[in-house]
Write an enzyme that holds these catalytic residues in place. Structure first.
Site, PDB file in Angstrom:
ATOM      1  N   SER A 243       0.825  -1.194   0.000  1.00 42.04           N
ATOM      2  CA  SER A 243       0.000   0.000   0.000  1.00 42.04           C
ATOM      3  C   SER A 243       0.868   1.258   0.000  1.00 42.04           C
ATOM      4  O   SER A 243       1.670   1.440  -0.909  1.00 42.04           O
ATOM      5  CB  SER A 243      -0.939  -0.065   1.205  1.00 42.04           C
ATOM      6  OG  SER A 243      -2.011   0.816   1.060  1.00 42.04           O
ATOM      7  N   ASP A 470      -9.171  -4.245  -5.601  1.00 40.95           N
ATOM      8  CA  ASP A 470      -8.609  -3.595  -4.413  1.00 40.95           C
ATOM      9  C   ASP A 470      -9.364  -2.295  -4.144  1.00 40.95           C
ATOM     10  O   ASP A 470      -9.398  -1.407  -4.991  1.00 40.95           O
ATOM     11  CB  ASP A 470      -7.120  -3.314  -4.645  1.00 40.95           C
ATOM     12  CG  ASP A 470      -6.400  -2.822  -3.399  1.00 40.95           C
ATOM     13  OD1 ASP A 470      -7.001  -2.049  -2.627  1.00 40.95           O
ATOM     14  OD2 ASP A 470      -5.223  -3.186  -3.211  1.00 40.95           O
ATOM     15  N   HIS A 497      -7.489  -5.833  -0.213  1.00 42.68           N
ATOM     16  CA  HIS A 497      -6.407  -4.855  -0.317  1.00 42.68           C
ATOM     17  C   HIS A 497      -5.086  -5.573  -0.060  1.00 42.68           C
ATOM     18  O   HIS A 497      -4.755  -5.894   1.061  1.00 42.68           O
ATOM     19  CB  HIS A 497      -6.623  -3.737   0.710  1.00 42.68           C
ATOM     20  CG  HIS A 497      -5.571  -2.675   0.683  1.00 42.68           C
ATOM     21  ND1 HIS A 497      -5.079  -2.137  -0.477  1.00 42.68           N
ATOM     22  CD2 HIS A 497      -4.916  -2.054   1.697  1.00 42.68           C
ATOM     23  CE1 HIS A 497      -4.171  -1.219  -0.183  1.00 42.68           C
ATOM     24  NE2 HIS A 497      -4.052  -1.157   1.124  1.00 42.68           N
TER      25      HIS A 497
END
Length: 530
Positions: A243, A470, A497
């Site tokens: 991320s 996602d 995610h």
């Protein structure tokens, strides 16, 4: 809920995956182990930074680094070692004030097959890297990656156990901020919201220090990571970033391209994307995740959103919008606000395994009960049972405000809020959109970076992993990052995610071969939903 970029949380789902894959080994505290220095570390140090690159880490017990009862339990594992690494607060003044970076490692067995360290960052920004490494190392210990690499996590500057820490709001102040929905789009409502944002900025400056706030951006985290590489004894860095951790990775790749051995970037941010586009695309991603959850819910009896997939957004709005005028009283004197109901929902949309929890929480809300949604919101904000908070939300605000260009024009703020509502209608309050600017518009120090395509001559091609559904970092951002860094792309089908080392054998096999052998993902590589 005013449109604001959502934290790209990683810690909750990584911890769940790790605990599902391996039992926690507990024992006596670790003994102090001498640090390992890179041979002639000054040789790889930029001028003036030799003492930082040449320092030896004094590894010892991790118990002093624990922030929660759960941390204290896992950090008691004698296989875990922790240390503090000194870095300059301002790299332009290496002889000035310094800070310390909290570092944790799970060492690989002594073996000729040991490759080096695998440094992990879980994202956020603001999530704890040492916490994530502690939990993830339990599931990696018996794998080829765990046998070939020390698993290393660090809390970026200002985050978690690193010092000085970013502090903006105390527990009661954060609770009050969460109760305030900021749905009043009138001139008076806008003025009130902006006054609250200014007050938060003032508290950040007073409690953290402007000199600290000026140097907490990703630019400086990447520099810290190169110091870490040297102190770990690695000639080149092997890195796994989730991320927001992909932004750390791409920034490091641009600053130190020839120092990269291998780099996996999972759940990517597009480095050339402006913050408004990123915000709107994230909203579209969460709407997609909500729609996927809702479709699944409508196939089950007693779905709190009804049985018609075309009406689930409206059904969700009917459940949550009454909280604007009438927050739901909870035990202990707290109330479930409209903002907390939305945040609890968003937290559950990060990973499909949380969908049953969200369904139960919405069913409770329909019955006039709000405790389960509040628990989901508390998990997102990392609120402790005693009413205190981890520093993650404060760190998120501070890092975002020095990483991204500011939106200071009220007309632009209004336009982005309108675009966000169109992208994510399930989060639309129905009260109109506000032109209120967020805290970054009033931040006391300038940004230290701007969106751009990284220039990475000599970079070993990274592996970029992107998941089709996602919600927080949309799939196309991974495509763009792989293209920008000349890396290989692995597509994961699913609605979660991120994916690496989270129960997809297909993803893990490709990631392992890349980390160990440098083998890129095959052309058009795709892993199925898990």
């Amino acid at each position: 809920m005013r449109a604001t970029l959502l934290r790209r949380r990683r810690s909750t789902t990584l911890i769940a995956a790790a605990l599902g894959a391996a039992a926690v080994v507990l024992g006596a505290c670790a003994q102090v182990v001498p640090g390992v220095a890179v041979p002639d570390p000054a040789a790889s140090a930029p001028p003036g930074l030799e003492r930082f690159y040449g320092q030896q880490l004094a590894w010892g017990p991790c118990a002093p680094f624990a922030a929660t009862p759960e941390d204290r339990q896992i950090y008691a594992d004698p296989a875990l070692q922790c240390a503090r690494m000194e870095v300059p607060l301002d790299y332009a003044q290496p002889d000035g004030r310094t800070g310390t970076i909290a570092v944790l490692r799970h060492a690989a067995p002594a073996s000729p097959q040991r490759i080096g360290s695998l440094v992990i960052n879980p994202g956020g920004p603001g999530a704890s890297g040492i916490q994530t490494a502690a939990y993830l190392s339990t599931s990696l210990a018996q794998t080829e990656v765990g046998r070939r690499f020390d698993v290393v996590g660090f809390d970026p500057r200002g985050v978690g156990a690193s010092e000085p820490a970013i502090r903006c709001l105390e527990g009661p102040e954060r609770d009050a901020d969460r109760r305030d929905d900021d749905t009043d789009a009138s001139p008076a409502g806008v003025a009130q919201t902006e006054a609250e944002e200014r007050q938060t900025v003032d508290r950040c400056a007073q409690r953290t220090g402007v000199d600290v706030l000026a140097n907490v951006g990703t630019r400086d985290v990447a520099r810290d990571m190169d110091v870490l590489r040297a102190t770990l004894g690695d000639a080149q860095l092997s890195y796994l970033g989730y991320s927001y951790g992909t932004r750390i990775g791409s920034t490091y790749a641009e600053e130190f391209p020839r120092n990269v051995r291998a780099m996996i970037l999972d759940g990517a941010l597009d480095p050339d994307q402006d913050p408004t586009t990123e915000l709107v695309e994230q909203g579209r991603g969460f709407q997609g995740a909500f729609d996927a959850f809702a479709r699944d819910c409508t196939t089950r009896p007693n779905c709190p959103l009804g049985q018609d997939p075309a009406q689930t957004t409206a059904a969700y709005q009917q459940l949550t919008r009454p909280l604007i005028d009438a927050p739901l009283p909870l035990a202990g004197g707290r109330v479930l606000s409209y903002a907390d109901a939305q945040q609890g929902t968003i937290n559950a949309l990060y990973v499909e395994a949380y969908w049953p929890r969200l369904s139960r929480a919405l069913a409770d809300l329909r019955a006039g009960q709000g405790a389960q949604l509040m628990t989901l919101a508390d998990e997102y904000y990392e609120r402790n049972p005693d009413g205190t908070y981890a520093s993650s939300q404060d760190a998120f605000e501070a890092i975002r405000c020095v990483d991204d260009p500011r939106v200071t024009d009220p007309a632009e703020s209004l336009a982005r809020a309108q675009a966000y509502n169109q992208a994510a209608p399930f989060l639309d309050s129905g009260r109109g959109v506000s032109s209120a600017r967020d805290s970054c518009a009033f931040w006391p120090v300038p940004p230290t970076s701007q969106p751009h395509i990284p220039q990475v001559p000599g970079l070993a091609p990274p592996l970029v992993v992107s998941t089709t559904g996602d919600p927080a970092t949309p799939y196309q951002a991974g495509v763009e990052l792989a293209r920008a860094l000349n890396g290989s792309l692995l597509t994961k089908v699913g609605d979660e995610h991120t994916a690496v080392f989270q129960n997809s054998q297909c993803v893990d096999d490709i990631a392992t071969r890349y980390l160990v052998d440098g083998t890129p993902a095959p052309p058009n590589a795709t892993c199925p939903a898990t």
